[in-house]
Design a protein around this motif. Structure first.
Motif, PDB file in Angstrom:
ATOM      1  N   CYS A 149     -54.057 -10.819 -10.473  1.00 47.60           N
ATOM      2  CA  CYS A 149     -55.189  -9.976  -9.726  1.00 47.60           C
ATOM      3  C   CYS A 149     -56.401 -10.189 -10.656  1.00 47.60           C
ATOM      4  O   CYS A 149     -57.421 -10.058 -10.181  1.00 47.60           O
ATOM      5  CB  CYS A 149     -54.590  -8.416  -9.942  1.00 47.60           C
ATOM      6  SG  CYS A 149     -53.272  -8.035  -8.929  1.00 47.60           S
ATOM      7  N   GLY A 167     -53.392  -4.623  -8.635  1.00 49.81           N
ATOM      8  CA  GLY A 167     -53.850  -3.993  -7.213  1.00 49.81           C
ATOM      9  C   GLY A 167     -55.076  -3.633  -7.726  1.00 49.81           C
ATOM     10  O   GLY A 167     -55.852  -3.658  -8.316  1.00 49.81           O
ATOM     11  N   GLY A 194     -50.408  -7.928 -13.547  1.00 52.02           N
ATOM     12  CA  GLY A 194     -51.608  -7.998 -12.919  1.00 52.02           C
ATOM     13  C   GLY A 194     -52.607  -9.259 -13.369  1.00 52.02           C
ATOM     14  O   GLY A 194     -53.805  -9.226 -13.069  1.00 52.02           O
ATOM     15  N   ARG A 250     -44.710 -11.752  -4.298  1.00 51.86           N
ATOM     16  CA  ARG A 250     -43.558 -10.987  -4.705  1.00 51.86           C
ATOM     17  C   ARG A 250     -44.062 -10.566  -6.047  1.00 51.86           C
ATOM     18  O   ARG A 250     -44.897 -11.109  -6.769  1.00 51.86           O
ATOM     19  CB  ARG A 250     -42.624 -12.218  -4.956  1.00 51.86           C
ATOM     20  CG  ARG A 250     -41.082 -11.391  -5.364  1.00 51.86           C
ATOM     21  CD  ARG A 250     -39.983 -12.246  -5.223  1.00 51.86           C
ATOM     22  NE  ARG A 250     -39.936 -12.686  -3.898  1.00 51.86           N
ATOM     23  CZ  ARG A 250     -39.098 -13.761  -3.426  1.00 51.86           C
ATOM     24  NH1 ARG A 250     -38.730 -14.541  -4.301  1.00 51.86           N
ATOM     25  NH2 ARG A 250     -39.021 -13.652  -2.177  1.00 51.86           N
ATOM     26  N   SER A 251     -43.640  -9.322  -6.385  1.00 52.61           N
ATOM     27  CA  SER A 251     -43.817  -8.854  -7.868  1.00 52.61           C
ATOM     28  C   SER A 251     -43.028  -9.666  -8.747  1.00 52.61           C
ATOM     29  O   SER A 251     -42.175 -10.244  -8.424  1.00 52.61           O
ATOM     30  CB  SER A 251     -43.544  -7.121  -7.881  1.00 52.61           C
ATOM     31  OG  SER A 251     -42.234  -7.186  -8.064  1.00 52.61           O
ATOM     32  N   SER A 252     -43.475  -9.502 -10.156  1.00 55.38           N
ATOM     33  CA  SER A 252     -42.659 -10.314 -11.340  1.00 55.38           C
ATOM     34  C   SER A 252     -41.309  -9.529 -11.457  1.00 55.38           C
ATOM     35  O   SER A 252     -40.397 -10.084 -11.870  1.00 55.38           O
ATOM     36  CB  SER A 252     -43.581 -10.205 -12.517  1.00 55.38           C
ATOM     37  OG  SER A 252     -44.763 -10.765 -12.462  1.00 55.38           O
ATOM     38  N   VAL A 267     -41.621  -2.380  -9.224  1.00 55.99           N
ATOM     39  CA  VAL A 267     -42.104  -2.029  -7.922  1.00 55.99           C
ATOM     40  C   VAL A 267     -40.804  -1.368  -7.225  1.00 55.99           C
ATOM     41  O   VAL A 267     -39.730  -2.083  -7.125  1.00 55.99           O
ATOM     42  CB  VAL A 267     -42.613  -2.893  -6.895  1.00 55.99           C
ATOM     43  CG1 VAL A 267     -42.989  -2.424  -5.557  1.00 55.99           C
ATOM     44  CG2 VAL A 267     -43.852  -3.781  -7.726  1.00 55.99           C
TER      45      VAL A 267
HETATM   46  N1  PLP Z   1     -48.585  -4.642  -7.132  1.00 57.27           N
HETATM   47  C1  PLP Z   1     -49.787  -4.633  -6.583  1.00 57.27           C
HETATM   48  C2  PLP Z   1     -50.608  -3.838  -5.735  1.00 57.27           C
HETATM   49  C3  PLP Z   1     -50.200  -6.050  -6.638  1.00 57.27           C
HETATM   50  O1  PLP Z   1     -51.561  -6.416  -6.013  1.00 57.27           O
HETATM   51  C4  PLP Z   1     -49.707  -6.967  -7.261  1.00 57.27           C
HETATM   52  C5  PLP Z   1     -49.953  -8.167  -7.618  1.00 57.27           C
HETATM   53  O2  PLP Z   1     -51.055  -8.878  -7.201  1.00 57.27           O
HETATM   54  C6  PLP Z   1     -48.431  -6.562  -8.145  1.00 57.27           C
HETATM   55  C7  PLP Z   1     -47.868  -5.226  -7.880  1.00 57.27           C
HETATM   56  C8  PLP Z   1     -47.639  -7.584  -8.682  1.00 57.27           C
HETATM   57  O3  PLP Z   1     -48.050  -7.895 -10.031  1.00 57.27           O
HETATM   58  P1  PLP Z   1     -47.109  -8.608 -11.117  1.00 57.27           P
HETATM   59  O4  PLP Z   1     -46.744  -9.807 -10.626  1.00 57.27           O
HETATM   60  O5  PLP Z   1     -47.980  -8.942 -12.192  1.00 57.27           O
HETATM   61  O6  PLP Z   1     -46.145  -7.847 -11.431  1.00 57.27           O
END
Ligand code: PLP
Length: 277
Positions: A222, A25, A219, A119-121, A55
């Protein structure tokens, strides 16, 4: 009177969600931008309740706040490149996507990179299906770059993308739909984590990666998309910018300390490490 030199530092804007653990993020993006010598500014689209363990909740920001933040920020600090990340979930998302799209319409002359965060991991949606359709319809036609991982490339192209061999056709399909788009499919989930770069009117190239054994992978998408935006802001050529972003993320993975109980953050400032180490 105070006389100051005009800043030569490239200004990079991230439009993204807030991860309180700063692995992903906007706050992570600000670290990436700073680490690579830019000045980062941010417009938040959503707050997440999140740690390295996952998350837990998404709260999408009011579209009026997004619109006003972007307008006030850029009249004062015009960006040299823009990165767009998470856009949110729930009933407000469409309005947020629209606010970002209207903003991008006025900034087509600067490089823009969409990291299509779906989607988050940990498996939680960071964009819902209505938001996804709107991103395809409104944001993709306005950006110069998109950096999907395998799952995101599959959803965006409507093709199966499970192995390296599936990637070129998916990237080509995206470019068929959006002719001016530079596509980088990030291969972090492949056995050999190579990225595939397809520029408009060119043959695709593979950018070789190196597998790094670490649980600090939160991340990475990102960091990659933001590092790409910083290189483009500095005037790098397209392939050079992709290679620089890949090298930055690889170093940030290799040097990551174990922070948190789950998937921890990268070492965003790895190049500033004490040289005596
Ligand atoms: N949270 C935010 C605010 C994000 O922008 C992202 C991914 O871009 C994630 C969580 C998920 O990251 P990850 O897939 O590495 O858990």
């Amino acid at each position: 009177m105070v006389v100051q030199k005009m800043a030569e530092i490239p200004l990079v804007l991230t439009i993204a969600g807030f991860d309180p653990s700063s692995g992903a993020g906007a706050t992570a993006d600000l670290k990436t931008i700073s680490a690579l010598g830019g000045y980062g500014v941010a417009c938040l689209t959503a707050l997440t309740v999140q740690s390295s363990l996952g998350v837990f909740r998404v709260h999408t920001i009011d579209a009026g706040v997004v619109r006003e933040t972007l307008a006030r920020l850029v009249e004062d600090m015009p960006p040299a490149a823009i990165k767009i990340g998470m856009l949110g979930t729930g009933p407000r998302t469409g309005e947020v996507v629209e606010a970002v799209a209207e903003f991008l319409e006025g900034w087509r002359s600067v490089p823009s990179v969409l990291d299509p965060v779906l989607r988050s991991s940990s498996g939680v949606d960071l964009l819902d299906s209505d938001g996804f359709s709107m991103v395809k319809e409104r944001i993709l036609p306005l950006v110069g770059w998109v950096t999907p991982n395998l799952a995101e490339a599959a959803l965006l192209s409507g093709r199966r993308v499970e192995a390296a061999g599936d990637i070129p056709a998916a990237a080509a399909e995206l470019q068929r739909q959006f002719a001016a788009l530079n596509v980088v499919v990030t291969g972090g989930h492949l056995g050999k984590p190579d990225d595939y770069f397809l520029a408009p009117g060119s043959a695709g190239v593979w950018v070789e990666g190196e597998r790094v054994e670490t649980r600090s992978t939160h991340g990475t998408g990102c960091a990659f998309s933001t590092a790409l935006a910083v290189s483009l802001a500095k005037g790098a050529g397209a392939e050079e910018a992709v290679r620089a972003a890949k090298a930055y993320v690889t170093g940030a993975l290799k040097n990551a300390p174990a922070i948190g109980k789950g998937r921890g953050p990268l070492a965003h400032f790895w190049r500033l490490k004490d040289s005596s180490e």
